[in-house]
Design a protein around this motif. Structure first.
Motif, PDB file in Angstrom:
ATOM      1  N   VAL A 165     -31.686 -35.684 -21.271  1.00 29.54           N
ATOM      2  CA  VAL A 165     -30.398 -36.345 -21.029  1.00 29.54           C
ATOM      3  C   VAL A 165     -29.930 -36.138 -19.585  1.00 29.54           C
ATOM      4  O   VAL A 165     -28.741 -36.272 -19.293  1.00 29.54           O
ATOM      5  CB  VAL A 165     -29.315 -35.840 -22.015  1.00 29.54           C
ATOM      6  N   THR A 166     -30.854 -35.833 -18.674  1.00 28.65           N
ATOM      7  CA  THR A 166     -30.454 -35.542 -17.292  1.00 28.65           C
ATOM      8  C   THR A 166     -29.773 -36.737 -16.631  1.00 28.65           C
ATOM      9  O   THR A 166     -28.713 -36.609 -16.010  1.00 28.65           O
ATOM     10  CB  THR A 166     -31.673 -35.101 -16.467  1.00 28.65           C
ATOM     11  N   ALA A 167     -30.364 -37.932 -16.724  1.00 35.06           N
ATOM     12  CA  ALA A 167     -29.769 -39.115 -16.098  1.00 35.06           C
ATOM     13  C   ALA A 167     -28.412 -39.441 -16.713  1.00 35.06           C
ATOM     14  O   ALA A 167     -27.473 -39.815 -16.002  1.00 35.06           O
ATOM     15  CB  ALA A 167     -30.715 -40.311 -16.228  1.00 35.06           C
ATOM     16  N   LEU A 168     -28.292 -39.289 -18.020  1.00 33.41           N
ATOM     17  CA  LEU A 168     -27.019 -39.537 -18.695  1.00 33.41           C
ATOM     18  C   LEU A 168     -25.956 -38.554 -18.215  1.00 33.41           C
ATOM     19  O   LEU A 168     -24.824 -38.945 -17.889  1.00 33.41           O
ATOM     20  CB  LEU A 168     -27.207 -39.426 -20.210  1.00 33.41           C
ATOM     21  N   ALA A 169     -26.302 -37.273 -18.158  1.00 31.52           N
ATOM     22  CA  ALA A 169     -25.344 -36.257 -17.710  1.00 31.52           C
ATOM     23  C   ALA A 169     -24.931 -36.486 -16.260  1.00 31.52           C
ATOM     24  O   ALA A 169     -23.754 -36.357 -15.908  1.00 31.52           O
ATOM     25  CB  ALA A 169     -25.942 -34.862 -17.877  1.00 31.52           C
ATOM     26  N   ASN A 170     -25.894 -36.840 -15.411  1.00 31.60           N
ATOM     27  CA  ASN A 170     -25.575 -37.105 -14.010  1.00 31.60           C
ATOM     28  C   ASN A 170     -24.591 -38.268 -13.874  1.00 31.60           C
ATOM     29  O   ASN A 170     -23.682 -38.231 -13.050  1.00 31.60           O
ATOM     30  CB  ASN A 170     -26.846 -37.398 -13.217  1.00 31.60           C
ATOM     31  N   GLY A 171     -24.793 -39.305 -14.683  1.00 33.23           N
ATOM     32  CA  GLY A 171     -23.882 -40.441 -14.639  1.00 33.23           C
ATOM     33  C   GLY A 171     -22.489 -40.083 -15.127  1.00 33.23           C
ATOM     34  O   GLY A 171     -21.482 -40.499 -14.539  1.00 33.23           O
ATOM     35  N   MET A 172     -22.412 -39.298 -16.198  1.00 33.50           N
ATOM     36  CA  MET A 172     -21.117 -38.910 -16.745  1.00 33.50           C
ATOM     37  C   MET A 172     -20.354 -38.011 -15.783  1.00 33.50           C
ATOM     38  O   MET A 172     -19.117 -38.031 -15.747  1.00 33.50           O
ATOM     39  CB  MET A 172     -21.317 -38.210 -18.091  1.00 33.50           C
ATOM     40  N   ASP A 173     -21.075 -37.240 -14.993  1.00 35.88           N
ATOM     41  CA  ASP A 173     -20.436 -36.339 -14.031  1.00 35.88           C
ATOM     42  C   ASP A 173     -20.264 -36.969 -12.658  1.00 35.88           C
ATOM     43  O   ASP A 173     -19.679 -36.344 -11.764  1.00 35.88           O
ATOM     44  CB  ASP A 173     -21.256 -35.050 -13.886  1.00 35.88           C
ATOM     45  N   GLY A 174     -20.800 -38.196 -12.463  1.00 34.37           N
ATOM     46  CA  GLY A 174     -20.786 -38.803 -11.138  1.00 34.37           C
ATOM     47  C   GLY A 174     -20.027 -40.107 -11.106  1.00 34.37           C
ATOM     48  O   GLY A 174     -18.843 -40.178 -11.461  1.00 34.37           O
ATOM     49  N   ASN A 175     -20.749 -41.184 -10.725  1.00 34.78           N
ATOM     50  CA  ASN A 175     -20.107 -42.486 -10.498  1.00 34.78           C
ATOM     51  C   ASN A 175     -20.145 -43.404 -11.708  1.00 34.78           C
ATOM     52  O   ASN A 175     -19.920 -44.606 -11.582  1.00 34.78           O
ATOM     53  CB  ASN A 175     -20.781 -43.181  -9.314  1.00 34.78           C
ATOM     54  N   GLY A 176     -20.459 -42.867 -12.881  1.00 41.51           N
ATOM     55  CA  GLY A 176     -20.490 -43.694 -14.074  1.00 41.51           C
ATOM     56  C   GLY A 176     -21.897 -43.868 -14.606  1.00 41.51           C
ATOM     57  O   GLY A 176     -22.883 -43.734 -13.880  1.00 41.51           O
ATOM     58  N   VAL A 177     -21.990 -44.176 -15.884  1.00 46.56           N
ATOM     59  CA  VAL A 177     -23.273 -44.290 -16.568  1.00 46.56           C
ATOM     60  C   VAL A 177     -23.769 -45.727 -16.478  1.00 46.56           C
ATOM     61  O   VAL A 177     -23.048 -46.671 -16.778  1.00 46.56           O
ATOM     62  CB  VAL A 177     -23.135 -43.878 -18.046  1.00 46.56           C
ATOM     63  N   ASP A 178     -25.014 -45.898 -16.050  1.00 44.03           N
ATOM     64  CA  ASP A 178     -25.633 -47.221 -16.085  1.00 44.03           C
ATOM     65  C   ASP A 178     -27.127 -47.050 -16.272  1.00 44.03           C
ATOM     66  O   ASP A 178     -27.641 -45.936 -16.292  1.00 44.03           O
ATOM     67  CB  ASP A 178     -25.308 -48.045 -14.834  1.00 44.03           C
TER      68      ASP A 178
END
Length: 373
Positions: free
Chosen positions: A7-20
């Motif tokens: 879930v690394t990409a998902l977590a990065n999106g949730m903590d950053g500029n949004g999930v896509d």
């Protein structure tokens, strides 16, 4: 079955500029898999500690140092092996970060081969080194899964893997895109984003392969009356490689083109449903999920003939050469009126979207887990 689920990409999106992109796919698939009572989904993230957005995930150490160690020593990821592998039966690397492990099979999802097929379309540092690391790390997986036949062919070509090592499991469309928003919701969204009665809409991160420059040129070639009646609304965050275009959009240099840098996720279905036509001129897609979402929302679609888009769209969209400005102008003009063609595409689109669901995606993925175990 106990599945270690990246879930690394998902977590990065949730903590950053949004999930896509990969993050969205990871989230939708994890939700469906977690509903199956005999599957135990164990999320993991490449970090020392799980981030605030994913408190239940297992931190398995940083990816980069472990990958370099595995390449140099020919041994498994030490931190991941120690922290995760005794608790799972299989590891599913969902987000292109493929580990080398011992005694636990690894399934890797590859959405596409863009960094290898088109290195000019990626912008990260140490591109050549990272691309080679990715190419080699993919061979650590026991099996690969991708999202379209086009992507399967690309992966076989650019990674040099045997075709039988790659399965195809298409993506799905969430039910919220089929729901018809209430009149109150539509009015609220129209007011919140100052939307006109009719408009073309583009959805996608601003980056070179999305081909937005061509779309703006095609829109600018429409008769002035059509441009005023149907302005072009651009939805998507600023990615990379489009600095000059972004500057022009922010300065309002393109008449009747407006960029909405951010649209709340809960507003997207209603906003898309308000559009007269969705335009998708991308040069390369591993799948092209926005096309299906527009189908589900009952919006006619004009899409490119490139990569996996025709495979996903079938006969439910107008397909146009990605480099032909005049053809894009003509297609936009053909759908600008309330024509029988628009109605035909709406009907075909809804039927097409119904053939893709996240439940089917989860079932296909589960079947691969069972075969591997």
């Amino acid at each position: 079955m106990r599945i270690g689920f990246g879930v690394t990409a998902l977590a990065n999106g949730m903590d950053g500029n949004g999930v896509d992109g990969i993050g969205n796919v990871t989230r939708e698939l994890m939700l469906r898999l977690a509903r199956q009572s005999d599957l135990n989904i164990v999320p993991y993230v490449y970090a020392e500690q799980p981030p605030a957005s994913m408190p239940n995930a297992s931190g398995v150490g940083r990816f980069g140092p472990q990958a370099l160690f595995a390449l140099a020593a020919g041994r498994p990821f030490p931190e991941m092996q120690r922290r995760l592998c005794e608790r799972v039966d299989l590891v599913h690397a969902t987000d292109h970060f493929v580990p080398r492990l011992r005694d636990v099979p690894v399934l890797a999802t590859l959405m596409d081969a863009i960094p290898l097929a088109h290195p000019e379309w990626v912008s990260y540092r140490f591109k050549r080194l990272k691309n080679e690391l990715w190419r080699r790390s993919v061979r650590w997986a026991d099996h690969l899964v991708t999202i379209s036949d086009f992507s399967r062919q690309e992966i076989v070509r650019w990674f040099g893997v045997a075709e039988e090592r790659v399965s195809v499991v298409p993506l799905g469309v969430d039910g919220r895109w089929f729901e018809r928003p209430t009149a109150e919701a539509r009015d609220r969204v129209r007011r919140a984003y100052c939307l006109p009665d009719r408009f073309f809409v583009f959805i996608g991160t601003l980056q070179p392969r999305k081909n937005l420059e061509l779309l703006i040129a095609a829109h600018g070639a429409l008769p002035i009356g059509t441009r005023h009646e149907l302005p072009l609304i651009v939805i998507g965050r600023n990615g990379w490689g489009c600095n000059a275009l972004v500057a022009r959009l922010r300065a309002g240099e393109h008449a009747q083109v407006r960029w909405l840098e951010y649209v709340a996720d809960e507003d997207l279905p209603a906003l898309l449903g308000l559009a007269s036509v969705m335009v998708f001129p991308s040069l390369y897609e591993g799948f092209g999920l926005p096309v299906l979402e527009a189908f589900a929302a009952g919006v006619p679609v004009i899409a490119s003939t490139a990569s996996a888009v025709p495979e996903v769209a079938g006969d439910a969209a107008l397909l146009v050469d990605s480099f032909a400005v005049t053809d894009w102008r003509d297609a936009m003009l053909a759908l600008a009126g309330a024509s029988s063609l628009s109605n035909t595409l709406r009907e075909r689109g809804r039927l097409r979207a119904r053939t893709f669901s996240w439940e089917q995606t989860a079932s296909g993925m589960r079947a691969i887990y069972e075969r591997m175990l």
